[in-house]
Design an enzyme around this catalytic site. Structure first.
Site, short mmCIF file in Angstrom:
data_model
loop_
_atom_site.label_atom_id
_atom_site.label_comp_id
_atom_site.label_asym_id
_atom_site.label_seq_id
_atom_site.Cartn_x
_atom_site.Cartn_y
_atom_site.Cartn_z
N ASP A 483 0.81 -1.22 0.00
CA ASP A 483 0.00 0.00 0.00
C ASP A 483 0.84 1.27 0.00
O ASP A 483 0.35 2.36 -0.25
CB ASP A 483 -0.85 0.03 1.28
C1 BGC Z 1 -2.79 -3.65 4.55
C2 BGC Z 1 -2.59 -4.58 3.38
C3 BGC Z 1 -1.31 -4.26 2.68
C4 BGC Z 1 -0.15 -4.26 3.66
C5 BGC Z 1 1.15 -3.83 3.01
C6 BGC Z 1 -1.58 -3.68 5.45
O1 BGC Z 1 -1.71 -2.75 6.44
O2 BGC Z 1 -3.93 -4.06 5.28
O3 BGC Z 1 -3.66 -4.47 2.47
O4 BGC Z 1 -1.11 -5.24 1.69
O5 BGC Z 1 -0.42 -3.37 4.71
O6 BGC Z 1 1.15 -2.51 2.65
#
Ligand code: BGC
Length: 811
Positions: A483
């Site tokens: 993200d």
């Molecule tokens: C989110 C995921 C994401 C991960 C890496 C988490 O906090 O819920 O959707 O893939 O972070 O960024």
């Protein structure tokens, strides 16, 4: 250092000091009524939605920590104490907290009085029960006062914590014998109320916080408890609470038990009132009557035990390796169920007011619970698919109460569509229920756009296929799994969203990670097509997959590892020419899991690079070298101080990808070494460093660039639960559901010479014993099913109710 121990026979973690490095919590409830409960009885309760129906208050980020909860004050002689130590913090003579599956038992002793608090949410009911047992172990008669206390939340947790100009005037309660009703806003548009009760009439009560704690008092020193007792206050506005005072006289050796409850009830509009302004309490009275005595309490607790017995009976391991068995059989699967119930909403790190259900998160969580609750996984898949857009892209999040996509966040996270294939494929492999593909499911929550689920998967695949960048790799959009890798964002102003600022639809930035996903889940899609007799479509999908594989090996390969991405200017991210962030974990895991470069050697080289450059004693960090300054063109990832979160933290979620990748290459020794590095039970001895609960995974452990290397944060609600369960149960132990049956394909460390997995699968039970006399890492030489030799390593699907003995010999 340990702060407790595992009691595997009872499936409990027993905490032996209240001063844990952080509050160590448990989850109570598995349907609609939920509570978080820490080892000192801190926490809160809610009905379905932790934001919109918050029943009791909790103050995050508070000092002292963890003050609100389900506390009990004991006043015995001149001494005031809590069996869970908090909030008064009187030193106890003895203390323990047993976190079990859906229940918590806290026990404190002081001056010859032993008090036990047993908390759980009964199956099929919307209440939290708390039984309090007092035993007088002193030689003299004791007259003791007991005060349960909780603070109501005015339903919407966000509004409750911000809209004080209104909220200080609206609080309302009703008192009825041993029950206190919380009815704020019931007079107008709310048709629900909460009730706190006890099964014995109290000596006195309070419902106004100011009266119980004192205006300048605190939960650590309530005026009523330290002074003259409860005052009979009736809350009008301000802060409604439920507190009671019970007085018990106990002869030496005598024991008394009281049952308390916190319930949530709804009334139909026309049945709201018993008399003008008086709640119709019929349903609450029935609830109280259901748990009036110890026999009823015990029966409900036993039913909860049975529920977990059934769930955990689907996959059971006997390996002789104690820590491994307890992770596989109890805690990892338990955590998977908690992620099913909570998604990412409520923990001690998630406030319950933040995000809804994530599209990709929910699809991945499914991988960890589909074997336990296939029917609910089916429903979940259909809910998720309904938030997909007609072009195959998807809302990134949806709200659990409305099941509608979240417009504020929108779409554009270009890995999302492929996760739907991953989740559905897992469901098909587990259940063989092909009818799910015929279910007619909305697009964009619009019934006029509805199509069979199969069409949703087709469009998922099609979306990635038709959104390629200059190198033939998938466009990344706002972000992929990571993200925080925001290649189209360019956010310069504080407070902006890193993901949804800027030209997120950038036509240049590409993701090697999504390319790996396309190969892995594109093959799954092709298999599904072939199974359905869609041979041409399967062949076409395979051609697209092969082309992607080529693109990865051409533009995604850096020489010794897979690159991460191309940015909006077409520059490499995660390559040797980068100043920082030269190598990332995600594409190594996903591309090798997809089998890319397996034959030609790139896969093995990539995993070697992970070992050389990313591995630490506490796990594999996400990237190296860490970013030391904010980089506009990379976004949030470079906003974190080095070593934290996505900026070179040990992001536990993708460690199991490397474990799976190692097994793809037959490296059982290495796979297990990596598995145990982040497995909580193996970290119990370093709890003072790790700090979070030693029975569940955390999202992140600080990486080697951080001053607090090894310190975990964000326990419980993480995709790590599902992926580690997959990595151990399927990749290492090798019991893999396939479209055609259960495959046995272990890839193990050499010390594991023999293990047995009992697996319920499509209605039959297989007891699979794997013998590995020569300590082979991979490869099966013989399989016998009920004595008969099988060709191949896929066990046939048996009749429902059948039981089979399977003997497997490795080597
Ligand atoms: C989110 C995921 C994401 C991960 C890496 C988490 O906090 O819920 O959707 O893939 O972070 O960024």
């Amino acid at each position: 250092m340990q702060y407790g121990f595992f009691d595997d026979a009872r499936r409990e973690y027993v905490i032996t000091t209240p001063r844990t490095p952080l509050p160590w919590i448990n989850y109570l409830g598995s349907e609609s009524f939920f509570a978080l409960c820490s080892n000192t009885a801190g926490g809160y309760a809610f009905y379905r939605d932790a934001r919109l129906r918050r029943l009791t208050r909790y103050r995050y980020n508070n000092a002292p920590l963890d003050q609100e909860g389900f506390h009990l004050y004991i006043r015995d002689g001149g001494c005031v104490w809590n069996p869970g130590w908090q909030p008064v913090q009187t030193e106890l003579d003895a203390y323990s907290c047993r976190h079990g599956l859906g229940y918590t038992v806290i026990r404190g002793e002081k001056n010859g009085l032993a008090v036990t608090q047993e908390l759980f949410v009964p199956q099929g009911d919307d209440c939290l029960l708390m039984r309090v047992s007092l035993r007088n172990d002193s030689g003299a008669v004791k007259t003791t006062d007991l005060f349960p206390y909780l603070e109501f939340c005015l339903w919407d947790a966000m509004d409750d914590g911000s809209n004080f100009q209104r909220n200080y005037s609206i609080g309302e309660v009703e008192i009825d014998g041993a029950a206190i009703y919380h009815k704020t806003e019931y007079r107008e548009r709310r048709d629900h109320y909460a009730v706190f009760w006890s099964n014995r009439k109290p000596l006195a009560f309070d419902t106004a916080r100011e009266a119980f704690l004192g205006l300048y008092g605190s939960p650590a020193r309530p005026e009523a408890v330290f002074g003259a007792g409860c005052t009979g206050s009736v809350a009008h506005g301000w802060q409604p609470i439920a507190a009671q005072q019970h007085r018990l006289t106990l002869a030496p050796g005598a024991e008394e038990r009281l049952i308390f409850g916190l319930g949530y009830l709804e009334n139909a509009r026309e049945e709201k009132w018993e008399a003008p302004g008086v709640i119709n309490k019929q349903k609450a009275r029935a609830m109280l009557a259901r748990y009036a005595d110890n026999a009823a309490f015990d029966a409900a607790l036993a039913a909860l035990g049975q529920h977990w017995e059934t769930l955990l009976g689907v996959y059971r391991l006997r390996s002789g390796e104690e820590k491994l068995d307890r992770m596989v059989n109890i805690w990892n699967q338990y955590q998977c169920m908690v992620t099913f119930n909570m998604s990412r909403s409520a923990s001690y790190f998630e406030s319950g007011m933040g995000r809804g259900m994530g599209f990709r998160d929910s699809c991945q969580d499914l991988l960890g619970f589909v074997h336990m609750i296939p029917e609910r996984a089916r429903e979940r898949i259909l809910d998720i698919a309904a938030t997909q857009f007609p072009d195959g892209s998807a809302y990134h999040q949806y709200q659990p109460l409305t099941k509608k996509g979240n417009l504020a966040v929108g779409s554009g996270f270009n890995d999302d569509p492929l996760w739907l294939i991953a989740g559905t494929d897992a469901y098909l492999r587990e259940t063989g229920d092909w009818s799910i593909l015929d279910e007619i499911v909305d697009f964009d929550n619009d019934p006029t756009l509805a199509q069979p689920l199969l069409e949703h998967l087709r469009r998922s695949f099609g979306f990635t296929r038709t959104h390629l960048g200059p190198h033939g790799l998938p466009l990344i959009g706002r972000a992929d799994w990571n993200d925080c890798l925001n290649l189209n964002c360019f956010s310069e102003h504080p407070g902006e969203s890193f993901q949804i600022t800027g030209p997120s639809e950038g036509p240049v930035a590409e993701s090697v990670f999504i390319a790996g996903m396309f190969v892995k889940y594109g093959r799954a899609w092709a298999d599904i097509c072939r199974h359905l007799g869609l041979a041409d479509e399967a062949a076409e999908a395979e051609r697209a997959v092969a082309a992607m594989e080529k693109a990865v090996l051409a533009a995604g390969w850096d020489g010794a590892w897979f690159r991460r991405a191309y940015d909006a200017f077409g520059r490499v991210v995660g390559g040797r020419e980068c100043e920082e962030g030269q190598i990332f974990i995600e594409p190594q895991g996903m591309c090798v899991m997809a089998g890319i470069g397996k034959e030609s050697g790139e896969a093995a080289l990539a995993l070697q690079s992970v070992e050389d450059r990313l591995e630490t004693k506490y796990g594999i960090v996400l990237l190296q070298p860490a970013y030391t300054r904010y980089r506009l063109e990379l976004g949030e990832i470079s906003s974190y101080p080095p070593g934290y979160k996505e900026n070179a933290g040990i992001f536990c979620h993708n460690n199991p990808w490397i474990v799976c990748a190692e097994t793809e290459l037959g490296h059982g020794e290495r796979a297990f070494a990596l598995y145990r590095r982040t497995a909580p039970a193996y970290l119990e001895d370093i709890s003072e460093i790790h700090r979070t609960e030693p029975y569940v995974y955390s999202q992140m452990i600080a990486g080697k660039d951080a001053p607090s290397f090894g310190e975990a944060k964000n326990s419980w609600l993480t995709g790590t639960a599902a992926w580690t369960f997959l990595s151990i149960s399927q990749a290492i132990l090798g019991i893999k559901p396939t479209l055609d049956g259960l495959q046995v394909d272990p890839c193990v460390p050499s010390f594991l010479r023999r293990f047995t997995v009992t697996r319920r699968y499509r209605g039959a039970e297989y007891e699979i014993t794997v013998e590995n006399p020569d300590g082979a890492e991979h490869g099966v030489s013989e399989i016998r099913l009920d004595g008969r030799a099988l060709s191949g390593n896929i066990l046939p699907v048996l009749e429902k109710g059948a039981r089979a003995q399977v003997q497997v010999r490795m080597g």
